[in-house]
Write a protein that holds these residues in place. Sequence first.
Motif, PDB file in Angstrom:
ATOM      1  N   SER A   1     -61.326 -11.000  10.733  1.00  0.00           N
ATOM      2  CA  SER A   1     -62.506 -11.483  11.457  1.00  0.00           C
ATOM      3  C   SER A   1     -63.456 -10.373  11.873  1.00  0.00           C
ATOM      4  N   ASN A   2     -63.111  -9.128  11.550  1.00  0.00           N
ATOM      5  CA  ASN A   2     -63.861  -7.941  11.995  1.00  0.00           C
ATOM      6  C   ASN A   2     -63.685  -7.690  13.486  1.00  0.00           C
ATOM      7  N   SER A   3     -62.714  -8.352  14.103  1.00  0.00           N
ATOM      8  CA  SER A   3     -62.436  -8.167  15.526  1.00  0.00           C
ATOM      9  C   SER A   3     -61.040  -7.594  15.712  1.00  0.00           C
TER      10      SER A   3
ATOM     11  N   SER B   1     -65.050  -9.480   4.517  1.00  0.00           N
ATOM     12  CA  SER B   1     -65.441  -8.434   3.571  1.00  0.00           C
ATOM     13  C   SER B   1     -64.586  -7.181   3.684  1.00  0.00           C
ATOM     14  N   VAL B   2     -63.745  -7.117   4.711  1.00  0.00           N
ATOM     15  CA  VAL B   2     -62.894  -5.944   4.944  1.00  0.00           C
ATOM     16  C   VAL B   2     -61.431  -6.367   4.844  1.00  0.00           C
ATOM     17  N   ASP B   3     -60.651  -5.635   4.054  1.00  0.00           N
ATOM     18  CA  ASP B   3     -59.214  -5.866   3.962  1.00  0.00           C
ATOM     19  C   ASP B   3     -58.488  -4.872   4.855  1.00  0.00           C
ATOM     20  N   VAL B   4     -57.567  -5.391   5.667  1.00  0.00           N
ATOM     21  CA  VAL B   4     -56.804  -4.542   6.578  1.00  0.00           C
ATOM     22  C   VAL B   4     -55.361  -4.472   6.092  1.00  0.00           C
TER      23      VAL B   4
ATOM     24  N   VAL C   1     -56.759  -7.914  27.845  1.00  0.00           N
ATOM     25  CA  VAL C   1     -57.078  -7.916  26.416  1.00  0.00           C
ATOM     26  C   VAL C   1     -58.547  -7.508  26.253  1.00  0.00           C
ATOM     27  N   PHE C   2     -58.766  -6.412  25.564  1.00  0.00           N
ATOM     28  CA  PHE C   2     -60.105  -5.899  25.299  1.00  0.00           C
ATOM     29  C   PHE C   2     -60.441  -6.154  23.828  1.00  0.00           C
ATOM     30  N   PHE C   3     -61.460  -6.976  23.587  1.00  0.00           N
ATOM     31  CA  PHE C   3     -61.864  -7.344  22.230  1.00  0.00           C
ATOM     32  C   PHE C   3     -63.078  -6.533  21.802  1.00  0.00           C
ATOM     33  N   SER C   4     -63.084  -6.131  20.535  1.00  0.00           N
ATOM     34  CA  SER C   4     -64.233  -5.411  19.979  1.00  0.00           C
ATOM     35  C   SER C   4     -64.469  -5.876  18.545  1.00  0.00           C
ATOM     36  N   THR C   5     -65.736  -6.143  18.204  1.00  0.00           N
ATOM     37  CA  THR C   5     -66.089  -6.704  16.903  1.00  0.00           C
ATOM     38  C   THR C   5     -67.138  -5.849  16.209  1.00  0.00           C
ATOM     39  N   ASP C   6     -66.948  -5.670  14.920  1.00  0.00           N
ATOM     40  CA  ASP C   6     -67.987  -5.049  14.092  1.00  0.00           C
ATOM     41  C   ASP C   6     -68.776  -6.182  13.443  1.00  0.00           C
ATOM     42  N   SER C   7     -69.911  -6.509  14.009  1.00  0.00           N
ATOM     43  CA  SER C   7     -70.725  -7.621  13.504  1.00  0.00           C
ATOM     44  C   SER C   7     -71.701  -7.197  12.411  1.00  0.00           C
ATOM     45  N   SER C   8     -71.598  -5.940  11.964  1.00  0.00           N
ATOM     46  CA  SER C   8     -72.553  -5.435  10.963  1.00  0.00           C
ATOM     47  C   SER C   8     -72.148  -5.818   9.543  1.00  0.00           C
ATOM     48  N   VAL C   9     -70.914  -6.321   9.370  1.00  0.00           N
ATOM     49  CA  VAL C   9     -70.443  -6.687   8.030  1.00  0.00           C
ATOM     50  C   VAL C   9     -69.973  -8.141   8.048  1.00  0.00           C
ATOM     51  N   PRO C  10     -70.057  -8.845   6.917  1.00  0.00           N
ATOM     52  CA  PRO C  10     -69.650 -10.250   6.885  1.00  0.00           C
ATOM     53  C   PRO C  10     -68.145 -10.416   7.113  1.00  0.00           C
TER      54      PRO C  10
END
Length: 292
Positions: free
Chosen positions: A55-57, A115-118, A103-112
Amino acid sequence: MEKRCISVSALSSGSHVLHFADGSTYEADLVIGADGIKSVIREFVTGRPTSLVYSNSVAYRSVVSPEALKGVKTDMMRPLCWIGKDKHIISYPVQANQKMNLVFFSTDSSVPMGSVDVPLPWAKPASQDELLHEFSEAGWGEDTKLILKEMKDPSKWYLHLLHPSLTSYVRQRVVLVGDAAHAMLPHLGAGAGQGMEDVYALCSLLGDARAQKCHLDDALKAYDSIRVARANMVQTMSTIAGNIYEKRGPGGGTNAQLREQLEAIYHPVWHHDLKQEVKRAVASVYGPRGVL
């Protein structure tokens, strides 16, 4: 005994065979896939590999004592959501107020999304320095800084979900429940609850006093008819809730807009007459005298 299912196959009799990593097999009249977000059973139900997407989060998690937060001016002994751009914080007391869950959440909203595999593992230890860097920008306030200083050994979770949602949780006599069916983001705190609703519905349909093997297909069809729409709605709303918390919601990011968007978001989750819905489903299979 530890068994790891690696696949499911169908027999001409209508039964199914579970294949295990140790080479053993087991034949069953009904298979219930409750094997979580990385479900093997799901691939049989869909007939293809399904997409678990990142989810990029990420979520940094820690549990601390309330005494460690004495310098914090905010009343921490109640559930709180701290809102910021592409970041938010959830805090609430647990263990009869003896501990604080953070719980501290952080998201990279610059990519769909997707689109990123972890690479695995999706949950692992993180350093306090990484967490401090992630929330280093101005605007979070002194209380947040004090809380961050007490999160000395956080864990880091890469949040994944099933996307797109499944259109059915049933194939033949194989059925999915819980995260195997509708893995979702945690932003409504409703993922486990949806799994419990799945099980309540399925047990009611299969556990009716009149149930026989000949009713299996109709019972699974009734389960699918009520659970897919309901659980997928909660899955979608969970994603939307996270966007709202981080000022990416469809209705804008001002305080007034956030309040308006959040006002009713929990209502369809909490105020749903599951018993009546399941009662109607049972009646559709066995008649109006279903046992609940």
